[in-house]
Scaffold this motif. Sequence first.
Motif, PDB file in Angstrom:
ATOM      1  N   UNK A  33      40.247 -11.804 -70.752  1.00 48.94           N
ATOM      2  CA  UNK A  33      40.865 -12.054 -69.452  1.00 48.94           C
ATOM      3  C   UNK A  33      42.358 -11.791 -69.533  1.00 48.94           C
ATOM      4  N   UNK A  34      42.913 -11.320 -68.436  1.00 52.69           N
ATOM      5  CA  UNK A  34      44.362 -11.128 -68.330  1.00 52.69           C
ATOM      6  C   UNK A  34      44.828 -11.772 -67.045  1.00 52.69           C
ATOM      7  N   UNK A  35      46.022 -12.305 -67.077  1.00 53.71           N
ATOM      8  CA  UNK A  35      46.494 -12.986 -65.885  1.00 53.71           C
ATOM      9  C   UNK A  35      47.986 -13.179 -65.868  1.00 53.71           C
ATOM     10  N   UNK A  36      48.432 -13.836 -64.823  1.00 53.43           N
ATOM     11  CA  UNK A  36      49.850 -14.106 -64.606  1.00 53.43           C
ATOM     12  C   UNK A  36      50.045 -15.598 -64.352  1.00 53.43           C
ATOM     13  N   UNK A  37      51.062 -16.130 -64.976  1.00 61.43           N
ATOM     14  CA  UNK A  37      51.505 -17.495 -64.759  1.00 61.43           C
ATOM     15  C   UNK A  37      52.959 -17.432 -64.319  1.00 61.43           C
ATOM     16  N   UNK A  46      52.464 -22.606 -64.194  1.00 60.58           N
ATOM     17  CA  UNK A  46      51.226 -22.687 -63.421  1.00 60.58           C
ATOM     18  C   UNK A  46      50.543 -21.327 -63.350  1.00 60.58           C
ATOM     19  N   UNK A  47      49.241 -21.361 -63.207  1.00 63.81           N
ATOM     20  CA  UNK A  47      48.466 -20.135 -63.048  1.00 63.81           C
ATOM     21  C   UNK A  47      48.748 -19.535 -61.679  1.00 63.81           C
ATOM     22  N   UNK A  48      48.984 -18.235 -61.655  1.00 60.95           N
ATOM     23  CA  UNK A  48      49.117 -17.508 -60.397  1.00 60.95           C
ATOM     24  C   UNK A  48      47.819 -16.774 -60.089  1.00 60.95           C
ATOM     25  N   UNK A  49      47.370 -15.975 -61.042  1.00 59.11           N
ATOM     26  CA  UNK A  49      46.142 -15.224 -60.850  1.00 59.11           C
ATOM     27  C   UNK A  49      45.615 -14.777 -62.209  1.00 59.11           C
ATOM     28  N   UNK A  50      44.297 -14.694 -62.312  1.00 58.62           N
ATOM     29  CA  UNK A  50      43.677 -14.231 -63.545  1.00 58.62           C
ATOM     30  C   UNK A  50      42.487 -13.366 -63.197  1.00 58.62           C
ATOM     31  N   UNK A  51      42.168 -12.450 -64.114  1.00 60.77           N
ATOM     32  CA  UNK A  51      41.088 -11.492 -63.881  1.00 60.77           C
ATOM     33  C   UNK A  51      40.334 -11.286 -65.189  1.00 60.77           C
ATOM     34  N   UNK A  52      39.039 -11.532 -65.149  1.00 59.55           N
ATOM     35  CA  UNK A  52      38.235 -11.354 -66.351  1.00 59.55           C
ATOM     36  C   UNK A  52      37.886  -9.887 -66.549  1.00 59.55           C
ATOM     37  N   UNK A  79      48.015  -5.788 -63.461  1.00 57.38           N
ATOM     38  CA  UNK A  79      49.017  -5.652 -62.414  1.00 57.38           C
ATOM     39  C   UNK A  79      48.944  -6.846 -61.465  1.00 57.38           C
ATOM     40  N   UNK A  80      50.069  -7.155 -60.855  1.00 54.81           N
ATOM     41  CA  UNK A  80      50.099  -8.183 -59.826  1.00 54.81           C
ATOM     42  C   UNK A  80      50.884  -7.630 -58.642  1.00 54.81           C
ATOM     43  N   UNK A  81      50.179  -7.326 -57.575  1.00 54.25           N
ATOM     44  CA  UNK A  81      50.827  -6.888 -56.344  1.00 54.25           C
ATOM     45  C   UNK A  81      51.155  -8.123 -55.522  1.00 54.25           C
ATOM     46  N   UNK A  82      52.424  -8.304 -55.241  1.00 53.68           N
ATOM     47  CA  UNK A  82      52.878  -9.482 -54.527  1.00 53.68           C
ATOM     48  C   UNK A  82      53.464  -9.061 -53.184  1.00 53.68           C
ATOM     49  N   UNK A  95      53.010 -12.883 -68.310  1.00 53.07           N
ATOM     50  CA  UNK A  95      51.706 -12.256 -68.489  1.00 53.07           C
ATOM     51  C   UNK A  95      50.959 -12.973 -69.618  1.00 53.07           C
ATOM     52  N   UNK A  96      49.665 -13.135 -69.442  1.00 55.91           N
ATOM     53  CA  UNK A  96      48.820 -13.775 -70.452  1.00 55.91           C
ATOM     54  C   UNK A  96      47.601 -12.915 -70.721  1.00 55.91           C
ATOM     55  N   UNK A  97      47.285 -12.756 -71.978  1.00 55.41           N
ATOM     56  CA  UNK A  97      46.046 -12.091 -72.389  1.00 55.41           C
ATOM     57  C   UNK A  97      45.242 -13.110 -73.192  1.00 55.41           C
ATOM     58  N   UNK A  98      44.092 -13.464 -72.678  1.00 59.18           N
ATOM     59  CA  UNK A  98      43.265 -14.488 -73.311  1.00 59.18           C
ATOM     60  C   UNK A  98      42.023 -13.858 -73.929  1.00 59.18           C
ATOM     61  N   UNK A  99      41.688 -14.305 -75.118  1.00 60.50           N
ATOM     62  CA  UNK A  99      40.519 -13.759 -75.785  1.00 60.50           C
ATOM     63  C   UNK A  99      40.731 -12.312 -76.203  1.00 60.50           C
TER      64      UNK A  99
END
Length: 121
Positions: A33-37, A46-52, A79-82, A95-99
């Motif tokens: 999973x990758x996401x944005x905090x 805080x978590x903003x968005x994550x995508x598996x 990517x995060x389109x805001x 940015x976070x990369x999990x697993x």
Amino acid sequence: QVQLVESGGGLVQAGGSLRLSCAASGSIFSIDAMGWYRQAPGKQRELVAALSRAGSTNYADSVKGRFTISRDNAKNTVYLQMNSLKPEDTAVYYCNAAGVWTDRDKAEDYWGQGTQVTVSS
């Protein structure tokens, strides 16, 4: 070693848009999973968005309908389109990369260095 490099932050007026990018590099086999905090001054991260990897998304209630997360698995990039940015979106975005699976025996998590997003009123 795995590194996450972020780009795309900056200063924007309320109602404007920004696009953040985060590329993971290294001997990566796959990323679960990758996401944005984000972390604003005096507040917790805080978590903003994550995508598996499979495509499941998770958004903070405060950004639903305004932010869109997407991912290029082949490039290990997220990517995060805001859009419709508000002053309360001002924070350092991480940015976070999990697993993350590499040539080691276990998956690990990694963080980017953070990029500042400032929304003026």
